[in-house]
Motif scaffolding. Sequence first.
Motif, PDB file in Angstrom:
ATOM      1  N   LEU A   1      45.531  37.908  45.979  1.00  0.00           N
ATOM      2  CA  LEU A   1      46.441  36.806  46.285  1.00  0.00           C
ATOM      3  C   LEU A   1      46.252  35.640  45.323  1.00  0.00           C
ATOM      4  O   LEU A   1      47.199  34.918  45.007  1.00  0.00           O
ATOM      5  CB  LEU A   1      46.203  36.296  47.710  1.00  0.00           C
ATOM      6  CG  LEU A   1      46.967  36.934  48.863  1.00  0.00           C
ATOM      7  CD1 LEU A   1      46.553  36.278  50.162  1.00  0.00           C
ATOM      8  CD2 LEU A   1      48.469  36.808  48.668  1.00  0.00           C
ATOM      9  N   ASP A   2      45.018  35.441  44.872  1.00  0.00           N
ATOM     10  CA  ASP A   2      44.724  34.302  44.004  1.00  0.00           C
ATOM     11  C   ASP A   2      45.526  34.342  42.711  1.00  0.00           C
ATOM     12  O   ASP A   2      45.778  33.304  42.091  1.00  0.00           O
ATOM     13  CB  ASP A   2      43.237  34.271  43.650  1.00  0.00           C
ATOM     14  CG  ASP A   2      42.346  34.134  44.867  1.00  0.00           C
ATOM     15  OD1 ASP A   2      42.723  34.627  45.943  1.00  0.00           O
ATOM     16  OD2 ASP A   2      41.273  33.530  44.746  1.00  0.00           O
TER      17      ASP A   2
ATOM     18  N   LEU B   1      39.635  32.037  43.476  1.00  0.00           N
ATOM     19  CA  LEU B   1      39.983  30.610  43.516  1.00  0.00           C
ATOM     20  C   LEU B   1      39.969  30.105  44.949  1.00  0.00           C
ATOM     21  O   LEU B   1      39.683  28.939  45.206  1.00  0.00           O
ATOM     22  CB  LEU B   1      41.355  30.400  42.870  1.00  0.00           C
ATOM     23  CG  LEU B   1      41.817  28.951  42.691  1.00  0.00           C
ATOM     24  CD1 LEU B   1      40.769  28.109  41.980  1.00  0.00           C
ATOM     25  CD2 LEU B   1      43.138  28.901  41.920  1.00  0.00           C
TER      26      LEU B   1
ATOM     27  N   GLY C   1      53.221  24.943  42.739  1.00  0.00           N
ATOM     28  CA  GLY C   1      54.271  25.189  43.714  1.00  0.00           C
ATOM     29  C   GLY C   1      54.000  26.392  44.587  1.00  0.00           C
ATOM     30  O   GLY C   1      52.853  26.693  44.924  1.00  0.00           O
ATOM     31  N   ARG C   2      55.072  27.087  44.952  1.00  0.00           N
ATOM     32  CA  ARG C   2      54.961  28.171  45.918  1.00  0.00           C
ATOM     33  C   ARG C   2      54.001  29.263  45.447  1.00  0.00           C
ATOM     34  O   ARG C   2      53.867  29.525  44.258  1.00  0.00           O
ATOM     35  CB  ARG C   2      56.339  28.805  46.144  1.00  0.00           C
ATOM     36  CG  ARG C   2      57.350  27.872  46.780  1.00  0.00           C
ATOM     37  CD  ARG C   2      58.758  28.399  46.615  1.00  0.00           C
ATOM     38  NE  ARG C   2      58.948  29.656  47.334  1.00  0.00           N
ATOM     39  CZ  ARG C   2      59.297  29.721  48.616  1.00  0.00           C
ATOM     40  NH1 ARG C   2      59.463  28.611  49.304  1.00  0.00           N
ATOM     41  NH2 ARG C   2      59.476  30.878  49.195  1.00  0.00           N
ATOM     42  N   LEU C   3      53.366  29.885  46.435  1.00  0.00           N
ATOM     43  CA  LEU C   3      52.450  30.981  46.127  1.00  0.00           C
ATOM     44  C   LEU C   3      53.262  32.230  45.797  1.00  0.00           C
ATOM     45  O   LEU C   3      54.101  32.665  46.582  1.00  0.00           O
ATOM     46  CB  LEU C   3      51.539  31.248  47.327  1.00  0.00           C
ATOM     47  CG  LEU C   3      50.461  32.305  47.140  1.00  0.00           C
ATOM     48  CD1 LEU C   3      49.391  31.824  46.170  1.00  0.00           C
ATOM     49  CD2 LEU C   3      49.823  32.667  48.484  1.00  0.00           C
ATOM     50  N   ASP C   4      52.987  32.792  44.664  1.00  0.00           N
ATOM     51  CA  ASP C   4      53.669  34.004  44.218  1.00  0.00           C
ATOM     52  C   ASP C   4      52.889  35.214  44.746  1.00  0.00           C
ATOM     53  O   ASP C   4      51.753  35.453  44.331  1.00  0.00           O
ATOM     54  CB  ASP C   4      53.727  33.997  42.686  1.00  0.00           C
ATOM     55  CG  ASP C   4      54.396  35.243  42.130  1.00  0.00           C
ATOM     56  OD1 ASP C   4      55.012  35.986  42.917  1.00  0.00           O
ATOM     57  OD2 ASP C   4      54.303  35.468  40.913  1.00  0.00           O
TER      58      ASP C   4
ATOM     59  N   ILE D   1      48.487  32.005  42.553  1.00  0.00           N
ATOM     60  CA  ILE D   1      48.343  30.557  42.703  1.00  0.00           C
ATOM     61  C   ILE D   1      48.733  29.883  41.393  1.00  0.00           C
ATOM     62  O   ILE D   1      48.165  30.160  40.341  1.00  0.00           O
ATOM     63  CB  ILE D   1      46.891  30.167  43.077  1.00  0.00           C
ATOM     64  CG1 ILE D   1      46.500  30.802  44.419  1.00  0.00           C
ATOM     65  CG2 ILE D   1      46.749  28.647  43.139  1.00  0.00           C
ATOM     66  CD1 ILE D   1      45.057  30.578  44.812  1.00  0.00           C
ATOM     67  N   GLY D   2      49.749  29.028  41.498  1.00  0.00           N
ATOM     68  CA  GLY D   2      50.170  28.257  40.334  1.00  0.00           C
ATOM     69  C   GLY D   2      50.680  26.927  40.818  1.00  0.00           C
ATOM     70  O   GLY D   2      50.233  26.421  41.851  1.00  0.00           O
TER      71      GLY D   2
END
Lengths: 406, 397
Positions: free
Chosen positions: B108-109, B183, B115-118, B112-113
Amino acid sequence: MPPVDGWMVVRGLGLRLPGVADVAELARLVDGAPLPPAPVRRFEAPETDLGPLDRRTHAPVPPRLPAAVAGRGLRVLPPESLLALAAAADADAAPAGEPPDPWLATSLVDPVEAGPAAVLWASSTAGLAEYGTICVEAATLDPGLSNPSIGPASAFNGPAATVSIRLGLDGPNETTTGGTTAGLSALVEAARLLGDGAAARALVGGSATVSRWSLAGLADEYVAAEGAACLAVSPYRDGEPGIRLGRFRRTSLDPSDLAAQCRALVRAARPAGSGRVAGPPAGAPSDRRAPERAAPVGGTPAGPVGTIVSTVDTELAEALADDGTRPVWHLESSLGDFGAAGGLLAAACAVAYCASAPAPTSLLALAIEPSGNAAILEVSSWGAPTSSSGWWGERSRPVGASGSRT
Amino acid sequence: MVVSGVGAVSGAGLGADALWTAVTERRVLTGPVTRFDMSRYPARCGAEIPAGAVADLDAMVPGHASLAARFLAVAALEALRHAGVPERSRAHRLGVFAGTVMATRPILDQGIGAGRLDVSGRAWAQPDTLLGTLREVVTVTGPTVLFAPGCAAGNSAIAAGARAVAAGEVDVAVCGGVSELSLEILAMFTSLRALAVDTVRPFDVNRRGTIPGEGAGVLVLERADRVAARGGRPLARLLACAAAADAHNPTQPHPDGNGLVSTIHGCLDRARLTSDDVDWVCAHGTGTQASDGIEARAVAKALAGRRRPVVSSIKGQFGHAEGAAAALEAIVAVHALAADLVPGNVTLIEPDPACGGIDLVEPTGRRAPVGVVLSQAFGFGGGVSTVLLGKDDHAAG
């Protein structure tokens, strides 16, 4: 010759399951009673590209914590930890000396004085929503602004830790995860900890909660299950009344030939010459129900009267049922997909059935993963004869004298 | 019960020898995280597997969305080959007992960027896929069991594998722990204010926190006679395992270290040894203020004898590899037994007077006979798991 894992005896069973108020209701479910259809609920994960998802799942199960469990600080616990705590507290609450149910073992006069209590728990969903939340916050908040109580709850071991901390149990504390065999593996590990004296008793449970996050890990065709079950167990002593768990076997089957190998696994779990069909129905389809519904009585060497299987492979469950010699009850088709807790739920269902059927009764609890990883154990009530041979070529430990429940 | 092979993926790169060489060369392998954008974080260090080593995985094991799955598979292959056990055989019952903290969740990490979680795929929600790569490269004929009890996971897996061998369930137990830098973990420890900004300094008066790491450690356990039958030589003996719980607090050890004391006593009782028989305590030693002090006092209490217990932590060099930590430390213990070398507290500058009851090994390490090593692990949730390893009379050098 290797030693055979010892039998365990059930001291309590705690349940927090949708539409199941107590052990007798769970037994009726296994016996074919219908569960109300699960409504469709919508699940979302805001601030992610996980779109809203509509899924059949029962209403959230209220934890209904026993009054004896201290209430302070419970609000910060994730729902799955609360369900686990409630089920474990119920399982551990059977009073010494005079049990409330005749099927519960009483050999531990004073459980606390007997020695350390282990906690073993199976879950694949514990902490997942919290993990996802931290990831979302890492993307949307400044560093350090995440709720510090969420992070430590984002691992799998929240339920086992909560049970240990809240009930003051300082024996071995283990969490198993992965596929559906994890729940049966928790029981196997408990048996070994009891067998080598590392613990005098154990609370062995499994749990699942439903969130937009957890739906990604579940099979699409089943109800997404939420709830918890916990078995309180201790080493079996010869002649002790109650319900026993034993004759564990874990193995890897060839995934290209699962049905045939599973049938062989189940056949190997039956004592020779036990052709009698009795016990639970084969799940929902009535045409697969056993023609003879009464459980064997009086110590007839009937062996396991059916199999409760946890697998997300519907065709595999149907293939086992089509074998015809014993009823098969498919956990996921009835109660839903519990992920890693499925195997433990299968064992809990078998215990509930044995508790409600005339003794002696014996069932198999089987868990199979698509990879071929498989585990099986036998659940039997007092007086039920078991196989004449152990899993690894040894003779099984003798079981109690035949007879009806007291 | 003996250890017949070891394999490792660590901040030192691929291989158990690389791990041990880094220990003996006193290399500190923590540094700025490169895999994630840490620019806004107050503490930005981790102990990553070197990028070159990650690239080398392509030639060794199939791809997988989870780096941890590939770490585990590579370490398992190395350990089996080291032991002389064919990885593609149905002639023996081979089981896998793996420990993890987060399994595949760190996938899932990657989303992480700003804005929204991709979010892509589903493996992050399916912990059993952690074992997928291993199953592709090793023929598993026995059970696969995945333990996730917190940071003691590696020792839990070793103990379960030992029980399975003792019970006759398997002939070969592939036991280990694995973790992938996350992260999420860095964000969590940031919110808990538990991260060191530069260096992990276990048992130092100026310790400021821990630094997350990653990797995999795998040990092959077998009965000694089985190893001897094929002409092999054990690396070490697994003398005892013990587990307990603090039953105290989700994030803080019991102030008296009750669980740890219980497991140390449990190991010694089972092995019929005394505190004076323990030559080295491979400490959990995370470098956090509360944990190290409690651990030091608990070890001093549990191992009170003619001498102060000899203690060091390798987390100053490798960070805290969480699910992999205990297994990597067990491998270091195996090497220490073979080399008669006690690894030092490499980053220790000024020992904390609160840790005065133990004999903290100087950073250079200590040449001394090492016959018995106690390796202990604990973590959030209060679970404690300890293993006791001993030199084998017929050990390979």
